[in-house]
Design a protein around this motif. Structure first.
Motif, PDB file in Angstrom:
ATOM      1  N   ASP A   1       0.563  -0.965  -0.042  1.00 56.06           N
ATOM      2  CA  ASP A   1       0.259  -0.110   0.026  1.00 56.06           C
ATOM      3  C   ASP A   1       1.300   1.196  -0.392  1.00 56.06           C
ATOM      4  O   ASP A   1       0.733   2.149  -0.646  1.00 56.06           O
ATOM      5  CB  ASP A   1      -0.636   0.075   1.180  1.00 56.06           C
ATOM      6  N   LEU A   2       1.481   0.969   0.453  1.00 51.97           N
ATOM      7  CA  LEU A   2       2.524   2.781   0.482  1.00 51.97           C
ATOM      8  C   LEU A   2       3.792   2.582  -0.909  1.00 51.97           C
ATOM      9  O   LEU A   2       3.431   3.934  -1.094  1.00 51.97           O
ATOM     10  CB  LEU A   2       4.022   2.885   1.824  1.00 51.97           C
ATOM     11  N   VAL A   3       4.220   1.636  -1.205  1.00 56.59           N
ATOM     12  CA  VAL A   3       4.743   2.007  -2.403  1.00 56.59           C
ATOM     13  C   VAL A   3       3.318   1.985  -3.219  1.00 56.59           C
ATOM     14  O   VAL A   3       3.738   2.976  -4.861  1.00 56.59           O
ATOM     15  CB  VAL A   3       5.324   0.171  -3.316  1.00 56.59           C
ATOM     16  N   ARG A   4       1.919   2.094  -3.765  1.00 57.94           N
ATOM     17  CA  ARG A   4       0.927   1.945  -4.774  1.00 57.94           C
ATOM     18  C   ARG A   4       0.368   3.305  -4.458  1.00 57.94           C
ATOM     19  O   ARG A   4       0.614   4.252  -5.537  1.00 57.94           O
ATOM     20  CB  ARG A   4      -0.022   1.306  -3.750  1.00 57.94           C
ATOM     21  N   VAL A   5       1.100   4.656  -3.153  1.00 52.04           N
ATOM     22  CA  VAL A   5       0.860   5.866  -3.316  1.00 52.04           C
ATOM     23  C   VAL A   5       2.024   6.339  -3.762  1.00 52.04           C
ATOM     24  O   VAL A   5       1.664   7.573  -4.767  1.00 52.04           O
ATOM     25  CB  VAL A   5       0.637   6.080  -2.092  1.00 52.04           C
ATOM     26  N   GLN A   6       3.117   5.631  -4.685  1.00 51.21           N
ATOM     27  CA  GLN A   6       4.131   5.991  -4.871  1.00 51.21           C
ATOM     28  C   GLN A   6       3.951   6.325  -6.481  1.00 51.21           C
ATOM     29  O   GLN A   6       4.642   6.482  -6.985  1.00 51.21           O
ATOM     30  CB  GLN A   6       5.088   6.144  -4.496  1.00 51.21           C
ATOM     31  N   VAL A   7       3.698   5.175  -7.229  1.00 46.19           N
ATOM     32  CA  VAL A   7       3.950   4.837  -8.261  1.00 46.19           C
ATOM     33  C   VAL A   7       1.824   4.616  -9.297  1.00 46.19           C
ATOM     34  O   VAL A   7       1.194   4.320  -8.629  1.00 46.19           O
ATOM     35  CB  VAL A   7       4.418   2.974  -8.674  1.00 46.19           C
ATOM     36  N   ASN A   8       2.489   4.807 -10.443  1.00 43.89           N
ATOM     37  CA  ASN A   8       1.120   4.921 -11.138  1.00 43.89           C
ATOM     38  C   ASN A   8       1.111   3.859 -11.578  1.00 43.89           C
ATOM     39  O   ASN A   8       0.369   3.676 -13.084  1.00 43.89           O
ATOM     40  CB  ASN A   8       1.229   6.297 -12.202  1.00 43.89           C
ATOM     41  N   VAL A   9       1.084   2.878 -11.579  1.00 46.72           N
ATOM     42  CA  VAL A   9       1.518   1.352 -11.907  1.00 46.72           C
ATOM     43  C   VAL A   9       0.928   0.098 -10.947  1.00 46.72           C
ATOM     44  O   VAL A   9       0.025   0.710  -9.957  1.00 46.72           O
ATOM     45  CB  VAL A   9       2.503   1.152 -12.517  1.00 46.72           C
ATOM     46  N   PRO A  10      -0.084  -0.863 -11.633  1.00 44.00           N
ATOM     47  CA  PRO A  10      -0.397  -1.803 -10.921  1.00 44.00           C
ATOM     48  C   PRO A  10       0.594  -2.385  -9.875  1.00 44.00           C
ATOM     49  O   PRO A  10       1.965  -2.862 -10.532  1.00 44.00           O
ATOM     50  CB  PRO A  10      -0.703  -2.335 -12.045  1.00 44.00           C
ATOM     51  N   VAL A  11       0.550  -2.532  -8.515  1.00 41.15           N
ATOM     52  CA  VAL A  11       1.332  -3.692  -7.903  1.00 41.15           C
ATOM     53  C   VAL A  11       0.877  -4.252  -7.027  1.00 41.15           C
ATOM     54  O   VAL A  11      -0.140  -4.509  -5.985  1.00 41.15           O
ATOM     55  CB  VAL A  11       1.859  -2.326  -6.168  1.00 41.15           C
ATOM     56  N   LEU A  12       1.468  -5.362  -7.290  1.00 37.18           N
ATOM     57  CA  LEU A  12       0.650  -6.844  -7.641  1.00 37.18           C
ATOM     58  C   LEU A  12       1.805  -7.636  -5.850  1.00 37.18           C
ATOM     59  O   LEU A  12       2.467  -7.148  -6.034  1.00 37.18           O
ATOM     60  CB  LEU A  12       1.114  -7.937  -8.324  1.00 37.18           C
ATOM     61  N   VAL A  13       1.272  -8.204  -4.999  1.00 37.97           N
ATOM     62  CA  VAL A  13       2.460  -8.809  -4.353  1.00 37.97           C
ATOM     63  C   VAL A  13       2.487 -10.436  -4.528  1.00 37.97           C
ATOM     64  O   VAL A  13       1.258 -11.427  -4.782  1.00 37.97           O
ATOM     65  CB  VAL A  13       1.439  -8.774  -3.080  1.00 37.97           C
ATOM     66  N   ALA A  14       3.032 -10.863  -4.572  1.00 34.23           N
ATOM     67  CA  ALA A  14       3.205 -12.805  -4.446  1.00 34.23           C
ATOM     68  C   ALA A  14       4.604 -13.026  -3.789  1.00 34.23           C
ATOM     69  O   ALA A  14       4.730 -11.968  -2.409  1.00 34.23           O
ATOM     70  CB  ALA A  14       4.227 -12.978  -6.005  1.00 34.23           C
ATOM     71  N   PHE A  15       4.705 -14.149  -3.215  1.00 37.56           N
ATOM     72  CA  PHE A  15       5.338 -15.253  -2.427  1.00 37.56           C
ATOM     73  C   PHE A  15       6.015 -15.914  -2.985  1.00 37.56           C
ATOM     74  O   PHE A  15       5.702 -16.439  -3.812  1.00 37.56           O
ATOM     75  CB  PHE A  15       4.095 -15.790  -1.336  1.00 37.56           C
ATOM     76  N   ALA A  16       7.319 -16.164  -2.265  1.00 33.61           N
ATOM     77  CA  ALA A  16       8.677 -17.448  -2.910  1.00 33.61           C
ATOM     78  C   ALA A  16       8.374 -18.738  -2.199  1.00 33.61           C
ATOM     79  O   ALA A  16       8.823 -19.703  -3.209  1.00 33.61           O
ATOM     80  CB  ALA A  16       9.887 -16.546  -2.765  1.00 33.61           C
ATOM     81  N   ASP A  17       7.619 -18.880  -1.303  1.00 35.08           N
ATOM     82  CA  ASP A  17       7.171 -19.805  -0.572  1.00 35.08           C
ATOM     83  C   ASP A  17       6.414 -19.377   0.768  1.00 35.08           C
ATOM     84  O   ASP A  17       5.672 -18.409   0.937  1.00 35.08           O
ATOM     85  CB  ASP A  17       8.542 -19.530   0.045  1.00 35.08           C
ATOM     86  N   VAL A  18       5.688 -20.406   0.746  1.00 39.33           N
ATOM     87  CA  VAL A  18       4.190 -20.507   1.778  1.00 39.33           C
ATOM     88  C   VAL A  18       3.076 -20.292   1.414  1.00 39.33           C
ATOM     89  O   VAL A  18       2.142 -21.336   1.520  1.00 39.33           O
ATOM     90  CB  VAL A  18       4.951 -20.395   3.474  1.00 39.33           C
ATOM     91  N   LEU A  19       2.790 -19.693   0.975  1.00 44.18           N
ATOM     92  CA  LEU A  19       1.512 -18.852   0.415  1.00 44.18           C
ATOM     93  C   LEU A  19       1.731 -19.126  -1.163  1.00 44.18           C
ATOM     94  O   LEU A  19       2.679 -18.930  -1.745  1.00 44.18           O
ATOM     95  CB  LEU A  19       1.495 -17.311   1.389  1.00 44.18           C
ATOM     96  N   GLN A  20      -0.037 -18.279  -1.729  1.00 46.07           N
ATOM     97  CA  GLN A  20       0.278 -18.237  -3.054  1.00 46.07           C
ATOM     98  C   GLN A  20      -0.607 -16.400  -2.731  1.00 46.07           C
ATOM     99  O   GLN A  20      -1.107 -15.999  -1.851  1.00 46.07           O
ATOM    100  CB  GLN A  20      -0.967 -18.933  -3.344  1.00 46.07           C
TER     101      GLN A  20
END
Length: 215
Positions: A24-43
């Motif tokens: 969320d902190l990153v989203r307010v600084q960029v005008n592009v989609p910001v997605l969260v992904a995980f390397a392990d454990v979660l989807q």
């Protein structure tokens, strides 16, 4: 180009919340989609999110196995995908701030606590972070030695008040163990902080500029 923030992944809901707060902190600084992904454990894992041109920024404190092996393996051979360096030592100023918030005092013996790793480069990054913070020693929660409780006990035996700097991104089992390590002060994890967002955004724009120059 969209921005993919790649986290380790955790089953602790507090850790998942930190990932979303950072995004969320990153989203307010960029005008592009910001997605969260995980390397392990979660989807979703990185593989599921990287479906076109994008910049992947690993939100890790060191370039260990997940950053060097897992994330590139999940991406595979895909055109238009760039992976930046991890958050890494850009988190040091935040750790310093967390120490002050926790009650660190001048004259305290400072010890850095890291998760631990079998990767030599990850351990080297923890040692460098300790140097930058002025810590006298590094202890580990798991995987590597010496263990943080042993380091704290050794320093306290010299009659010193001990402060532990948490070289951990988010709350969870590892940080919970620090509370029981015997230190007088234990800082909070790095967590969601404007300086973290600033570093991740900078990595994104630097990578995107490089792609555009070489396109």
């Amino acid at each position: 180009m969209k921005l993919v923030l790649a986290f380790h992944g955790t089953r602790d809901p507090r850790g998942v919340a930190v990932c979303e707060e950072i995004a969320d902190l990153v989203r307010v600084q960029v005008n592009v989609p910001v997605l969260v992904a995980f390397a392990d454990v979660l989807q979703p894992d990185v593989r599921a999110v990287v479906d076109g041109p994008c910049v992947v920024v690993p939100v890790f404190l060191a370039a260990g196995y997940h950053v060097r092996v897992d994330i590139p393996a999940q991406i595979g051979v895909r055109s238009g995908v760039v992976v930046t360096s991890p958050l890494g030592l850009d988190a040091v100023p935040v750790v310093r701030e967390r120490l002050v918030e926790a009650g660190f005092r001048r004259g305290d013996a400072l010890v850095l606590a890291a998760a631990g790793s079998s990767d030599a480069r990850s351990l080297a990054t923890a040692r460098r972070a300790a140097e930058m913070l002025g810590a006298s020693a590094v202890g580990y929660v798991a995987t590597a030695a010496p263990r943080i409780a042993d380091v704290v006990a050794e320093v306290k035996a010299r009659g010193r008040r001990v402060a532990v700097a948490s070289w951990l991104l988010a709350p969870g089992v590892f940080h919970g163990s620090l509370v029981e390590c015997g230190a007088d002060v234990v800082s909070a994890p790095v967590g969601a902080h404007p300086l973290v967002a600033d570093a991740l955004v900078r990595k994104y724009y630097e990578a995107r500029a490089l792609v555009l120059r070489t396109a």
